[in-house]
Design a protein around this motif. Structure first.
Motif, short mmCIF file in Angstrom:
data_model
loop_
_atom_site.label_atom_id
_atom_site.label_comp_id
_atom_site.label_asym_id
_atom_site.label_seq_id
_atom_site.Cartn_x
_atom_site.Cartn_y
_atom_site.Cartn_z
N PHE A 117 0.75 -1.14 -0.13
CA PHE A 117 0.09 -0.01 -0.08
C PHE A 117 0.85 1.15 -0.04
O PHE A 117 1.19 1.68 1.15
N THR A 118 1.09 2.03 -1.13
CA THR A 118 2.09 2.84 -1.19
C THR A 118 1.47 4.13 -1.42
O THR A 118 2.17 5.27 -1.01
N ARG A 119 0.21 4.37 -1.72
CA ARG A 119 -0.55 5.65 -1.88
C ARG A 119 -1.22 6.14 -0.62
O ARG A 119 -1.93 5.23 0.02
N PHE A 120 -1.43 7.25 -0.37
CA PHE A 120 -1.95 7.91 0.75
C PHE A 120 -3.36 7.19 0.85
O PHE A 120 -3.85 6.77 1.90
N GLU A 121 -4.13 7.36 -0.13
CA GLU A 121 -5.43 7.02 -0.06
C GLU A 121 -5.75 5.39 0.29
O GLU A 121 -6.51 4.93 0.95
N GLN A 122 -4.71 4.60 -0.14
CA GLN A 122 -4.61 3.20 -0.03
C GLN A 122 -4.43 3.00 1.63
O GLN A 122 -5.16 2.17 2.23
N ILE A 123 -3.37 3.65 2.16
CA ILE A 123 -3.11 3.50 3.48
C ILE A 123 -4.33 3.70 4.12
O ILE A 123 -4.83 3.23 5.45
N GLN A 124 -4.64 5.01 4.00
CA GLN A 124 -5.79 5.54 4.84
C GLN A 124 -7.06 4.59 5.06
O GLN A 124 -7.78 4.21 5.80
N ALA A 125 -7.42 3.88 3.70
CA ALA A 125 -8.60 3.16 3.56
C ALA A 125 -8.28 1.65 4.35
O ALA A 125 -9.19 1.29 4.90
N ASP A 126 -7.17 1.33 4.18
CA ASP A 126 -6.74 0.13 4.97
C ASP A 126 -6.71 0.33 6.48
O ASP A 126 -7.39 -0.52 7.14
N LEU A 127 -6.11 1.18 6.75
CA LEU A 127 -6.23 1.55 8.40
C LEU A 127 -7.25 2.04 8.98
O LEU A 127 -7.52 2.18 10.29
N GLY A 128 -8.18 2.95 8.22
CA GLY A 128 -9.30 3.81 8.68
C GLY A 128 -8.85 4.85 9.61
O GLY A 128 -9.54 5.54 10.49
N ILE A 129 -7.73 5.33 9.36
CA ILE A 129 -7.02 6.51 10.04
C ILE A 129 -7.57 7.65 9.64
O ILE A 129 -7.76 8.06 8.21
N SER A 130 -7.54 8.80 10.30
CA SER A 130 -8.02 10.29 9.89
C SER A 130 -6.80 10.62 8.96
O SER A 130 -5.69 10.20 8.91
N ARG A 131 -7.03 11.40 7.98
CA ARG A 131 -6.33 12.30 6.94
C ARG A 131 -5.08 12.99 7.75
O ARG A 131 -3.92 12.94 7.44
N LYS A 132 -5.51 13.58 9.00
CA LYS A 132 -4.63 14.51 9.54
C LYS A 132 -3.46 13.65 10.18
O LYS A 132 -2.41 13.93 10.03
N VAL A 133 -4.05 12.76 11.04
CA VAL A 133 -3.00 11.67 11.79
C VAL A 133 -2.34 11.16 10.54
O VAL A 133 -0.80 10.92 10.85
N LEU A 134 -2.74 10.56 9.62
CA LEU A 134 -1.83 9.81 8.58
C LEU A 134 -0.81 10.70 8.05
O LEU A 134 0.40 10.34 7.64
N THR A 135 -1.25 11.98 7.58
CA THR A 135 -0.25 12.87 7.36
C THR A 135 0.88 13.14 8.11
O THR A 135 2.02 13.27 7.83
N GLU A 136 0.62 13.29 9.42
CA GLU A 136 1.65 13.31 10.45
C GLU A 136 2.67 12.46 10.41
O GLU A 136 3.77 12.50 10.56
N ARG A 137 2.18 11.10 10.28
CA ARG A 137 2.77 9.95 10.50
C ARG A 137 3.72 9.60 9.46
O ARG A 137 4.93 9.37 9.67
N LEU A 138 3.19 9.89 8.27
CA LEU A 138 3.85 9.83 6.98
C LEU A 138 5.13 11.04 7.02
O LEU A 138 5.86 10.58 6.59
N ASN A 139 4.47 12.27 7.25
CA ASN A 139 5.75 13.33 7.50
C ASN A 139 6.93 12.64 8.41
O ASN A 139 8.13 12.94 8.25
N HIS A 140 6.46 12.30 9.60
CA HIS A 140 7.42 11.86 10.67
C HIS A 140 8.41 10.82 9.89
O HIS A 140 9.41 10.78 10.17
N LEU A 141 7.61 9.68 9.68
CA LEU A 141 8.52 8.70 8.94
C LEU A 141 9.51 9.20 7.83
O LEU A 141 10.67 8.58 7.63
N VAL A 142 8.97 9.97 6.96
CA VAL A 142 9.85 10.84 5.94
C VAL A 142 11.17 11.33 6.53
O VAL A 142 12.14 11.13 6.32
N GLU A 143 10.74 12.28 7.49
CA GLU A 143 11.66 13.00 8.16
C GLU A 143 12.67 12.03 9.11
O GLU A 143 13.94 12.43 9.14
N CYS A 144 12.40 11.18 9.49
CA CYS A 144 13.32 9.94 10.01
C CYS A 144 14.01 9.13 8.95
O CYS A 144 14.97 8.44 9.64
N GLY A 145 13.55 9.23 7.85
CA GLY A 145 14.52 8.51 6.84
C GLY A 145 13.99 7.24 6.59
O GLY A 145 14.93 6.14 6.10
#
Length: 150
Positions: free
Chosen positions: A36-64
């Motif tokens: 699941f590589t795209r935002f919409e796929q991850i969101q649909a699979d997890l049922g996570i809010s857009r805001k929280v998913l955006t924060e998590r993805l940004n954090h994981l990108v920042e952490c490398g």
């Protein structure tokens, strides 16, 4: 509420928790590993809010541990594991093995792992239960297990 910063602690476990200690982060990494590589796929699979998913993805990108790559002109991005992220998925495999052993119940594990080197189904571990060879994130195919959600 300000979260405790574990990155400054002289402890490798604490520093790792600073990267994946928030409960959604390992699940986001699991989804990217599973394809699941795209935002919409991850969101649909997890049922996570857009805001929280955006924060998590940004954090994981920042952490490398994830890279963000554009896939169209809008711009929209897909997420892929870095080498650092693939190494972290090995930790998730060990966690899954523990969960399969102690928490899967009668239904059995929700995911099975087919080892590329020998073709056999193994448990979530860093060594194949059949051939004994190392088994890392890129060395397995994920298959639905007997305890998988319908």
């Amino acid at each position: 509420m300000q979260r405790t910063n574990f990155s400054e602690m002289a402890c490798s476990i604490a520093r790792t928790l600073d990267v994946i200690g928030e409960p959604w982060s390992p699940l986001v990494l699991r989804d990217v590993w599973a394809g699941f590589t795209r935002f919409e796929q991850i969101q649909a699979d997890l049922g996570i809010s857009r805001k929280v998913l955006t924060e998590r993805l940004n954090h994981l990108v920042e952490c490398g541990v994830l890279d963000r790559r554009p896939y169209d002109r809008r711009p929209r991005y897909e997420y892929v594991l870095t080498e650092k992220g693939a190494d972290l998925v090995d930790l998730l495999m060990v966690m899954a093995g523990w969960g399969d052993k102690w928490l899967a119940g009668e239904a059995g594990p929700p995911v099975l792992y087919r080892h590329h080197a020998c073709g056999e189904i193994s448990r979530g571990d860093l060594r194949c239960a059949h051939c004994g060879e190392p088994m890392h994130a890129g060395d397995v195919d994920l298959l639905p297990g007997p305890g998988a959600a319908p």
